[in-house]
Scaffold this active site. Structure first.
Site, PDB file in Angstrom:
ATOM      1  N   ASP A  51       2.904  -4.546   8.038  1.00 45.31           N
ATOM      2  CA  ASP A  51       1.679  -3.770   7.839  1.00 45.31           C
ATOM      3  C   ASP A  51       0.502  -4.719   8.013  1.00 45.31           C
ATOM      4  O   ASP A  51       0.190  -5.503   7.122  1.00 45.31           O
ATOM      5  CB  ASP A  51       1.708  -3.163   6.433  1.00 45.31           C
ATOM      6  CG  ASP A  51       0.374  -2.524   6.054  1.00 45.31           C
ATOM      7  OD1 ASP A  51      -0.541  -2.492   6.912  1.00 45.31           O
ATOM      8  OD2 ASP A  51       0.255  -2.068   4.903  1.00 45.31           O
TER       9      ASP A  51
ATOM     10  N   LYS B 191     -10.731  -0.440  10.136  1.00 44.45           N
ATOM     11  CA  LYS B 191     -10.896  -1.663   9.350  1.00 44.45           C
ATOM     12  C   LYS B 191     -11.186  -2.858  10.256  1.00 44.45           C
ATOM     13  O   LYS B 191     -11.478  -3.956   9.799  1.00 44.45           O
ATOM     14  CB  LYS B 191      -9.644  -1.931   8.512  1.00 44.45           C
ATOM     15  CG  LYS B 191      -9.384  -0.879   7.437  1.00 44.45           C
ATOM     16  CD  LYS B 191      -8.192  -1.273   6.584  1.00 44.45           C
ATOM     17  CE  LYS B 191      -7.551  -0.096   5.885  1.00 44.45           C
ATOM     18  NZ  LYS B 191      -8.298   0.400   4.735  1.00 44.45           N
TER      19      LYS B 191
ATOM     20  N   HIS C 198       0.872  -1.183   0.000  1.00 46.58           N
ATOM     21  CA  HIS C 198       0.000   0.000   0.000  1.00 46.58           C
ATOM     22  C   HIS C 198       0.911   1.236   0.000  1.00 46.58           C
ATOM     23  O   HIS C 198       2.024   1.190   0.519  1.00 46.58           O
ATOM     24  CB  HIS C 198      -0.833  -0.048   1.286  1.00 46.58           C
ATOM     25  CG  HIS C 198      -1.892   1.006   1.391  1.00 46.58           C
ATOM     26  ND1 HIS C 198      -1.615   2.310   1.716  1.00 46.58           N
ATOM     27  CD2 HIS C 198      -3.240   0.937   1.230  1.00 46.58           C
ATOM     28  CE1 HIS C 198      -2.749   2.997   1.755  1.00 46.58           C
ATOM     29  NE2 HIS C 198      -3.749   2.191   1.462  1.00 46.58           N
TER      30      HIS C 198
ATOM     31  N   CYS D 109      -4.756   2.251  -3.813  1.00 46.66           N
ATOM     32  CA  CYS D 109      -3.545   2.816  -3.193  1.00 46.66           C
ATOM     33  C   CYS D 109      -2.357   1.872  -3.344  1.00 46.66           C
ATOM     34  O   CYS D 109      -1.538   1.743  -2.425  1.00 46.66           O
ATOM     35  CB  CYS D 109      -3.771   3.163  -1.725  1.00 46.66           C
ATOM     36  SG  CYS D 109      -4.993   4.434  -1.494  1.00 46.66           S
TER      37      CYS D 109
ATOM     38  N   GLN E  29      -4.623  -4.998   6.918  1.00 44.97           N
ATOM     39  CA  GLN E  29      -5.613  -5.893   6.307  1.00 44.97           C
ATOM     40  C   GLN E  29      -5.567  -7.273   6.926  1.00 44.97           C
ATOM     41  O   GLN E  29      -6.094  -8.236   6.347  1.00 44.97           O
ATOM     42  CB  GLN E  29      -5.358  -6.006   4.796  1.00 44.97           C
ATOM     43  CG  GLN E  29      -5.516  -4.720   4.028  1.00 44.97           C
ATOM     44  CD  GLN E  29      -6.962  -4.257   3.933  1.00 44.97           C
ATOM     45  OE1 GLN E  29      -7.901  -5.006   4.209  1.00 44.97           O
ATOM     46  NE2 GLN E  29      -7.155  -3.004   3.563  1.00 44.97           N
TER      47      GLN E  29
END
Lengths: 158, 430
Positions: B224, B250, B147, B388, B227
């Site tokens: 990261d 999220k 991202h 993104c 997600q």
């Protein structure tokens, strides 16, 4: 929404003229002899088109072509625009853009001094007035045109 | 291991799954759907199908109510008031930090920094750790599928101090292969920063192996998890991640709050990221003494109500159980993959064997934005665009994809509605 209502709603946006130009864009090529060009880019959706113009010493557009990628609306808008530009001055294209803008935002505007073919093409894009997020798709090519005529190399719309 | 027993007799998971009820519970998706008031509505005359949770997940009542309750009863600024409300607010804010610690199994609550967005975590590490410990020629390894939040902060650092970005390519299927990671690592590698789950393709990366490789090379590993944490149990201690980042919204929590986990020994050596109130022990014009982590990194009034909301969201998903959410979403993903495979002219983008929550695709003759508009008119919310992740899109030779993403509340019936709606796309663009 019933299936018929859905169809008529979507058909208002995706009219045959739009689908045809979207699938088979006219004047879709580069133009080595162009003396004006600009890149139109919508960074939010990734639509990108390169517009080529030849403009004579009196400021009249002699030829127009484009290349790029984008949704059906932005491709069709660019394709139809290139069909309209030949023989027009910057002031005349400005008038067309104002008319398109008015149709896309649902504002009434007289088409009195616009020729019928051009008005029909521009009206075909008026379906976006019900889709606020898609107005920029219809206007990207025209913003790019303004940039090219002003000798700006790049324009971004969001 | 320092476990905290659940206060109530409900089944907590994942961290407390050892204590969970003996009999496996059926996944009561219809019951969970009722927890999300927003789902009960018509959009353009059709029942809303929300397939855009990877962009932002919807909020269950317990989250909305926890935030409202806090603002109605206990709200005040924290860490400074002598009055009762400030004490209550401080206690709840710090309890939220402890809740996050338990959620990802960090060693200490001091390893949990509350940021305002997920993106801020990357910027914090780049500015604070990066500028103090990196020098010209040091290498940061990322992958093609990152991202922008895990690309641009390192580019800023590159422009400031001359570090070098090295990119691990992804396969055409959207996978990151260990051999390709090894090929990019070198004695100059100081940080390996990769996604746990790709937001654009859903690929689950082999992060345990990647972290291990980074450590063998003497580099740190930043993951990261924006997600990931909503789709699977995450244990930063077992993973041995040095930094792990995720965001509240999220994870069915509010916007305006993110989490940066960092090993305490690292945080301790890192200088402040922003200066101001809340992060100081003492200020004079000659010298200012900074607080210890995590407060050193939380300048200004933090997102207090949002932290309370995030803790409630973590309680919520943990009560259902992240393993059970993962199983439910995996079933949905398999079901949707099979159904979409059956649509002529549709191509799924990202076919890694291990995926979570995301199904990206393109259709011949129909641009993703046109797909998005036509689905929207049938009540189905998806994302269309570059997600993104422009370098990934370029790598795959695409300008955009249409992306369906799943949350704990989605159902197979909704996938059926999607398939039906996609046929309308084919009809129009035939």
């Amino acid at each position: 929404m019933t299936n018929t209502a859905l169809d008529s709603d979507l058909r208002d946006l995706y009219q045959d003229l739009i689908l045809d130009h979207g699938k088979h864009p006219r004047n879709f090529h580069t133009m080595p002899q162009a003396n004006r060009e600009a890149l139109g880019h919508n960074p939010l959706c990734g639509d990108r088109l390169m517009l080529y113009l030849t403009v004579d010493e009196n400021g009249i557009i002699q030829n127009a072509a484009f290349q790029g990628s984008g949704c059906a609306i932005s491709m069709a808008s660019a394709s139809m625009m290139t069909e309209m530009l030949k023989g027009k001055s910057a002031a005349e294209t400005e008038k067309l853009f104002r008319y398109l803008h008015a149709s896309c935002t649902g504002t009434e505007m007289s088409a009195a001094d616009i020729n019928e073919d051009d008005a029909d093409r521009l009206k075909a894009l008026a379906g976006v007035r019900h889709y606020p997020m898609r107005v920029k798709c219809a206007t990207l090519a025209w913003h790019t045109l303004q940039a090219a005529l002003k000798n700006e190399k790049q324009v971004s719309t969001e | 291991m320092n476990r905290i027993e659940p206060a109530s007799p409900v089944c907590y998971a994942p961290e407390d799954e050892l204590f969970a009820c003996a009999a496996p519970r059926a996944y009561a998706v219809e019951q969970y759907r009722k927890d999300f008031p927003i789902l009960d509505q018509q959009v353009h005359g059709h029942p809303l199908v929300y397939f855009d949770s990877a962009a932002s997940a919807q909020k269950p009542k317990p989250v909305i109510e926890a935030m409202t309750r806090f603002m109605e009863n206990d709200y005040a600024n924290i860490h400074r008031g002598v009055h009762e409300l400030s004490v209550r607010a401080t206690d709840q804010y710090e309890a939220a930090r402890e809740r996050v610690r338990r959620f990802i199994n960090a060693r200490r609550a001091e390893e949990i920094i509350f940021t305002h967005v997920g993106t801020e975590g990357f910027n914090l590490v780049a500015s604070s750790w990066g500028r103090k410990f990196l020098k010209e020629g040091d290498e940061i390894v990322i992958t093609t599928l990152e991202h922008h939040a895990n690309i641009v902060p390192w580019q800023l650092l590159r422009d400031q101090i001359g570090v070098v970005l090295r990119i691990v390519p992804v396969t055409p299927q959207g996978e990151v292969q260990i051999e390709d990671v090894k090929a990019v690592l070198s004695r100059h590698t100081k940080l390996v920063a990769v996604a746990h789950v790709s937001n654009a393709l859903g690929t689950v990366l082999p992060i345990a192996e990647i972290i291990d490789l980074a450590h063998k090379q003497g580099a740190l590993a930043l993951i990261d998890g924006c997600q990931a944490v909503q789709h699977m149990p995450v244990d930063v201690r077992t993973l041995d991640a040095d930094f792990y980042i995720f965001t509240g919204h999220k994870l069915y929590g509010p916007t305006g709050i993110g989490v940066l986990y960092g090993k305490y020994a690292l945080l301790e050596k890192m200088p402040p990221y922003q200066g101001g109130g809340e992060m100081i022990a003492n200020v004079s014009f000659d010298k200012t003494i900074y607080k210890d982590p995590p407060h050193r990194f939380e300048a200004g009034t933090p997102p207090i109500t949002e932290a309370i909301g995030l803790a409630a969201a973590i309680d919520y998903v943990s009560t259902i159980g992240l393993n059970r959410i993962a199983r439910h979403e995996a079933e949905l993903l398999d079901y949707a993959t099979e159904k979409l495979h059956g649509i002529n002219s549709l191509k799924i983008i990202g076919t890694a064997p291990h995926k979570a929550g995301v199904l990206s695709f393109v259709m011949e003759g129909a641009h993703p934005h046109d797909i998005g508009t036509i689905l929207d008119r049938q009540g189905i919310a998806i994302r269309a665009g570059h997600h993104c992740a422009q370098p990934l899109m370029e790598h795959l030779g695409l300008a955009a994809t249409a992306r369906v993403s799943f949350g704990l509340y989605n159902t197979k019936e909704e996938v059926d509605a999607l398939v039906k709606a996609l046929n309308k796309v084919r009809e129009i663009f035939a």
